[in-house]
Design a protein around this motif. Structure first.
Motif, PDB file in Angstrom:
ATOM      1  N   ASP A   6       7.538  22.052  -5.328  1.00  0.00           N
ATOM      2  CA  ASP A   6       7.948  22.327  -6.848  1.00  0.00           C
ATOM      3  C   ASP A   6       7.053  22.075  -7.729  1.00  0.00           C
ATOM      4  O   ASP A   6       7.461  22.414  -8.902  1.00  0.00           O
ATOM      5  CB  ASP A   6       9.459  21.565  -7.040  1.00  0.00           C
ATOM      6  CG  ASP A   6      10.658  22.192  -6.199  1.00  0.00           C
ATOM      7  OD1 ASP A   6      10.954  23.046  -6.278  1.00  0.00           O
ATOM      8  OD2 ASP A   6      10.945  21.588  -5.207  1.00  0.00           O
ATOM      9  N   GLY A   7       5.932  21.842  -7.672  1.00  0.00           N
ATOM     10  CA  GLY A   7       5.104  21.357  -8.461  1.00  0.00           C
ATOM     11  C   GLY A   7       5.112  20.056  -9.304  1.00  0.00           C
ATOM     12  O   GLY A   7       4.509  19.749 -10.305  1.00  0.00           O
ATOM     13  N   ASN A   8       5.971  19.147  -8.608  1.00  0.00           N
ATOM     14  CA  ASN A   8       5.757  17.774  -9.306  1.00  0.00           C
ATOM     15  C   ASN A   8       4.592  16.935  -8.686  1.00  0.00           C
ATOM     16  O   ASN A   8       4.126  17.324  -7.586  1.00  0.00           O
ATOM     17  CB  ASN A   8       7.294  17.015  -8.776  1.00  0.00           C
ATOM     18  CG  ASN A   8       8.478  17.622  -9.168  1.00  0.00           C
ATOM     19  OD1 ASN A   8       8.557  17.969 -10.615  1.00  0.00           O
ATOM     20  ND2 ASN A   8       9.112  18.036  -8.344  1.00  0.00           N
ATOM     21  N   ASN A   9       3.838  16.237  -9.555  1.00  0.00           N
ATOM     22  CA  ASN A   9       2.847  15.454  -9.593  1.00  0.00           C
ATOM     23  C   ASN A   9       3.238  14.142  -8.819  1.00  0.00           C
ATOM     24  O   ASN A   9       3.883  13.272  -9.321  1.00  0.00           O
ATOM     25  CB  ASN A   9       2.076  15.368 -10.680  1.00  0.00           C
ATOM     26  CG  ASN A   9       0.773  14.632 -10.492  1.00  0.00           C
ATOM     27  OD1 ASN A   9       0.148  14.765  -9.371  1.00  0.00           O
ATOM     28  ND2 ASN A   9       0.205  13.876 -11.284  1.00  0.00           N
ATOM     29  N   ILE A  10       3.022  13.826  -7.367  1.00  0.00           N
ATOM     30  CA  ILE A  10       3.336  12.992  -6.672  1.00  0.00           C
ATOM     31  C   ILE A  10       1.970  11.996  -6.341  1.00  0.00           C
ATOM     32  O   ILE A  10       1.021  12.603  -5.740  1.00  0.00           O
ATOM     33  CB  ILE A  10       4.007  13.239  -5.099  1.00  0.00           C
ATOM     34  CG1 ILE A  10       5.100  14.329  -5.401  1.00  0.00           C
ATOM     35  CG2 ILE A  10       4.374  12.178  -4.505  1.00  0.00           C
ATOM     36  CD1 ILE A  10       6.067  13.836  -6.484  1.00  0.00           C
ATOM     37  N   GLU A  11       2.092  10.821  -6.805  1.00  0.00           N
ATOM     38  CA  GLU A  11       1.066   9.992  -6.808  1.00  0.00           C
ATOM     39  C   GLU A  11       1.423   8.774  -5.873  1.00  0.00           C
ATOM     40  O   GLU A  11       2.394   8.252  -5.709  1.00  0.00           O
ATOM     41  CB  GLU A  11       0.958   9.339  -8.140  1.00  0.00           C
ATOM     42  CG  GLU A  11      -0.151   8.290  -8.413  1.00  0.00           C
ATOM     43  CD  GLU A  11      -0.517   7.655  -9.575  1.00  0.00           C
ATOM     44  OE1 GLU A  11      -1.233   6.567  -9.650  1.00  0.00           O
ATOM     45  OE2 GLU A  11       0.230   8.144 -10.729  1.00  0.00           O
ATOM     46  N   VAL A  12       0.368   8.387  -5.085  1.00  0.00           N
ATOM     47  CA  VAL A  12       0.358   7.026  -4.571  1.00  0.00           C
ATOM     48  C   VAL A  12      -0.615   6.123  -4.982  1.00  0.00           C
ATOM     49  O   VAL A  12      -1.906   6.566  -5.060  1.00  0.00           O
ATOM     50  CB  VAL A  12       0.317   6.908  -2.900  1.00  0.00           C
ATOM     51  CG1 VAL A  12       0.230   5.769  -2.151  1.00  0.00           C
ATOM     52  CG2 VAL A  12       1.540   7.752  -2.389  1.00  0.00           C
ATOM     53  N   VAL A  13      -0.406   4.947  -5.379  1.00  0.00           N
ATOM     54  CA  VAL A  13      -1.424   4.058  -5.915  1.00  0.00           C
ATOM     55  C   VAL A  13      -1.526   2.589  -5.403  1.00  0.00           C
ATOM     56  O   VAL A  13      -0.395   1.994  -5.278  1.00  0.00           O
ATOM     57  CB  VAL A  13      -1.283   3.720  -7.345  1.00  0.00           C
ATOM     58  CG1 VAL A  13       0.091   3.241  -7.871  1.00  0.00           C
ATOM     59  CG2 VAL A  13      -2.387   3.046  -8.253  1.00  0.00           C
ATOM     60  N   CYS A  14      -2.854   2.018  -5.205  1.00  0.00           N
ATOM     61  CA  CYS A  14      -2.888   0.645  -4.589  1.00  0.00           C
ATOM     62  C   CYS A  14      -3.748   0.007  -5.816  1.00  0.00           C
ATOM     63  O   CYS A  14      -4.609   0.564  -6.141  1.00  0.00           O
ATOM     64  CB  CYS A  14      -3.635   0.811  -3.423  1.00  0.00           C
ATOM     65  SG  CYS A  14      -4.086  -1.145  -2.862  1.00  0.00           S
ATOM     66  N   GLN A  15      -3.072  -1.142  -6.424  1.00  0.00           N
ATOM     67  CA  GLN A  15      -3.957  -1.557  -7.567  1.00  0.00           C
ATOM     68  C   GLN A  15      -4.417  -2.923  -7.027  1.00  0.00           C
ATOM     69  O   GLN A  15      -4.832  -4.010  -7.868  1.00  0.00           O
ATOM     70  CB  GLN A  15      -3.000  -1.815  -8.668  1.00  0.00           C
ATOM     71  CG  GLN A  15      -2.467  -0.509  -9.110  1.00  0.00           C
ATOM     72  CD  GLN A  15      -1.738  -0.601 -10.527  1.00  0.00           C
ATOM     73  OE1 GLN A  15      -2.232  -1.377 -11.469  1.00  0.00           O
ATOM     74  NE2 GLN A  15      -0.753   0.240 -10.700  1.00  0.00           N
ATOM     75  N   MET A  16      -4.789  -3.237  -5.826  1.00  0.00           N
ATOM     76  CA  MET A  16      -5.258  -4.277  -5.133  1.00  0.00           C
ATOM     77  C   MET A  16      -6.879  -4.238  -4.634  1.00  0.00           C
ATOM     78  O   MET A  16      -7.307  -2.944  -4.499  1.00  0.00           O
ATOM     79  CB  MET A  16      -4.596  -4.718  -3.668  1.00  0.00           C
ATOM     80  CG  MET A  16      -3.092  -4.763  -3.756  1.00  0.00           C
ATOM     81  SD  MET A  16      -2.454  -5.926  -4.918  1.00  0.00           S
ATOM     82  CE  MET A  16      -2.936  -7.265  -3.751  1.00  0.00           C
ATOM     83  N   PRO A  17      -7.507  -5.053  -4.826  1.00  0.00           N
ATOM     84  CA  PRO A  17      -8.958  -4.952  -4.448  1.00  0.00           C
ATOM     85  C   PRO A  17      -9.173  -4.484  -3.265  1.00  0.00           C
ATOM     86  O   PRO A  17      -8.422  -4.606  -2.408  1.00  0.00           O
ATOM     87  CB  PRO A  17      -9.491  -6.610  -4.511  1.00  0.00           C
ATOM     88  CG  PRO A  17      -8.413  -7.280  -5.281  1.00  0.00           C
ATOM     89  CD  PRO A  17      -7.172  -6.382  -5.035  1.00  0.00           C
ATOM     90  N   ALA A  18     -10.498  -3.824  -3.011  1.00  0.00           N
ATOM     91  CA  ALA A  18     -10.712  -3.055  -1.736  1.00  0.00           C
ATOM     92  C   ALA A  18     -10.893  -4.180  -0.721  1.00  0.00           C
ATOM     93  O   ALA A  18     -11.285  -5.312  -1.103  1.00  0.00           O
ATOM     94  CB  ALA A  18     -12.135  -2.368  -1.787  1.00  0.00           C
TER      95      ALA A  18
END
Length: 130
Positions: free
Chosen positions: A118-130
């Motif tokens: 439907d054009g929604n912007n789906i994000e997955v984020v990791c905010q932990m160090p590599a």
């Protein structure tokens, strides 16, 4: 601090969107937890996806999808971000930002973005160090 419990939005075709989200969110351990047919829900077919038997994302049939919405899911490992992006694009999502560090937010903000059916912007984020 308040925590988001769940989110729900309309999609043009819940079966198409369900197929997309089942594949795209599998790397986060999310599966279909609740499935309601058109006679069981006032909004047509309705699906809840989540982990640990609790639905965090609900989608339902609607006249129009939630175009323009941005939903971000948290990952504990960068590999989950990569796997989400790969799975989501393979499931028909449109690349809207391949996996990588978004230093404009901070040095550990590792994210990927895909547009759903439907054009929604789906994000997955990791905010932990590599």
């Amino acid at each position: 601090m308040a925590t988001l419990d769940h989110i729900e939005f309309a999609v043009r075709d819940s079966s198409v969107s369900l197929d997309f989200y089942k594949v795209a969110l599998r790397p986060l351990g999310m599966t279909v937890v609740v499935a309601l047919g058109p006679t069981e829900a006032r909004t047509g077919s309705r699906y809840g996806l989540g982990t640990d038997d609790y639905p965090r994302l609900w989608i339902h049939d609607g006249k129009e999808g939630g175009v323009g919405m941005h939903v971000a899911f948290s990952a504990v490992k960068r590999a989950q971000v990569d796997a989400f992006w790969t799975a989501a694009v393979a499931a028909g999502g449109v690349d809207n930002g391949s996996p990588g560090v978004r230093a404009r937010y901070h040095d550990q903000y590792y994210a990927a973005y895909v547009l759903d059916p439907d054009g929604n912007n789906i994000e997955v984020v990791c905010q932990m160090p590599a």
